[in-house]
Design a protein around this motif. Structure first.
Motif: not given
Length: 437
Positions: A73-81, A129-137, A155-165
């Motif tokens: 859930i903290f996969a992105l860490g502080i890199m976006p900031y 979104t990029g991380l989830v898409a890369t992991a799915r592929s 599914s799209v729903f699972t992808t949205i839940i992962m990105v929101v989380t």
């Protein structure tokens, strides 16, 4: 340093701040190990054992404390900031509105901080979104046989839940950092960055020992520790180095009171740019490999990029990395320190550099001195950044996991020094004895 921490724990209010900071760090590290919804944890661990991450992915993995590849859930860490802060700092020079806000003082800084938060959330959505898409592929772990099974439900729903989380996790990390800044010790984001990098050290050191061949890996392990101590000493020496430009303020009479007549100095650090040039250069060099990876092209240009700009020990990669760091060091110093503005402020308040006329000659002198000290600072940054690929080259794969890389050492030493200075300054405020005891 240890004496300062011991004395701090003996002071009640500082002890509360230190314990609060430690509590936030525990929460941060706990979130870095909780998998995101829809992720198969066992398959992720299986792929991590076979992973060989580098470039921008390795940089993000380091800043996330190892949480990126585990897709927590903290996969992105502080890199976006960090990215948002750098973008806002660069835009301040370009956009007049942001420049005006910067000059407004505390209220303007608070507004820029608010813009940084909004941009952080937007970048978290994009990166998540990029991380989830890369992991799915399955492209996140290209050499893993079960890489495309990490996210079972595509599914799209699972992808949205992962990105929101993951976006919510980034917002929570940003909030935790601000809590440390307000109620703890030191700069919260810097502390979390420090913890993220330090958390990867034990695993990286043990991986070097396990992959070593001399004396069951202990020779490589000891060599890495020795090189680490040498690098820390070098970084501390250079980070503390500065050129002090003397400034004299003329004495002024306002009514019956006398103002000015004091002497001070302008501290120009040798490494004025900090770690920013290394981050910029690493990110830029990863773009060609990223284009080849997603294009799946077999053309001549794609083959040349794969042969020369994927592995960090390739001569072309090292030369380009070196030159880009030097370039970005001068570029960042040029946009972060404005000699004309400093000269105008000095002239406004009656200050001057001895032997230099106020106004334009002062700006030219500051620019001349800044260019001279930026050269050794940029070369120092480039050499420190290339240590992971040059040092231990004779020990086979050890250099791929070398933990004392330029970015990590620069951040850890810088944050450590700044935190210790803040603790010592607060101790002096509370235990000042003066000349008479």
């Amino acid at each position: 340093m240890f004496t300062a921490f011991a004395r701090a724990f003996q002071t009640p209010d500082l002890r509360k701040k230190l314990l609060f900071t430690l509590g936030i760090i525990v929460i941060y590290r706990l979130g870095a190990h909780i998998p995101a919804p829809g992720v198969d944890y066992t398959k992720v661990q299986q792929c991590i054992d076979q992973a060989d991450s580098g470039g921008l992915l390795g940089l993000m993995q380091m800043f996330s404390g190892g949480a990126l590849l585990q897709i927590t859930i903290f996969a992105l860490g502080i890199m976006p900031y960090i990215t948002a802060s750098i973008i806002l700092q660069l835009l301040t020079v370009v956009i007049p509105r942001l420049e005006a806000l910067k000059k407004e003082g505390q209220s303007g800084t608070a507004k820029i901080t608010q813009y940084t938060r909004y941009l952080t959330v937007a970048l978290a959505v994009l990166q998540g979104t990029g991380l989830v898409a890369t992991a799915r592929s399955g492209a996140l772990f290209q050499n893993c046989s079960v890489g495309d099974q990490i996210v079972a439900d595509k599914s799209v729903f699972t992808t949205i839940i992962m990105v929101v989380t993951m976006t919510a996790g980034t917002a929570a990390v940003m909030w935790l950092g601000e809590l440390i800044t307000d109620r703890g010790i030191g700069n919260g984001m810097s502390i979390l960055m420090f913890i993220s990098i330090a958390a990867t050290f034990p695993g990286a050191l043990w991986a070097i020992k396990e992959s070593g061949k001399l004396a069951d890996g202990w020779i490589e392990f000891g060599t890495v520790i020795l090189i680490g101590f040498v690098m820390v000493g070098l970084v501390v020496f250079v980070e503390q180095a500065q050129r002090r430009i003397p400034v004299q303020y003329a004495k002024r009479m306002i009514g019956r009171r006398s103002y000015g007549g004091t002497s001070t100095y302008i501290p120009l650090k040798v490494n004025q740019a900090g770690v920013i040039p290394v981050i910029f250069a690493s990110s830029l060099l990863y773009i060609p490999a990223l284009i080849v990876q997603f294009s799946n092209s077999k053309a001549g240009w794609a083959t040349w990029i794969t042969d020369n700009f994927v592995e960090q020990n390739e001569p072309y990669y090292m030369v380009a990395y070196f030159l880009l760091i030097v370039f970005f060091a001068f570029f960042y110093v040029a946009i972060s320190f404005n000699p004309d503005e400093v000269a105008d402020n000095m002239k406004k308040y009656g200050g001057f550099i001895p032997g230099i006329r106020a106004g334009r000659p002062t700006a030219e002198y500051l620019s001349y001195v800044l260019n001279r000290i930026t050269w050794p600072g940029s070369l120092y940054l480039a050499l420190i950044a290339l240590v992971p690929t040059m040092a231990l080259a004779g020990f086979g794969g050890a250099n791929a996991n070398f933990p004392f890389g330029g970015t990590s050492i620069l951040i850890i030493v810088g944050v450590g020094l700044e935190t210790v200075k803040q603790i010592e300054s607060q101790l002096q405020q509370r235990n000042y004895e003066g000349f008479l005891r």
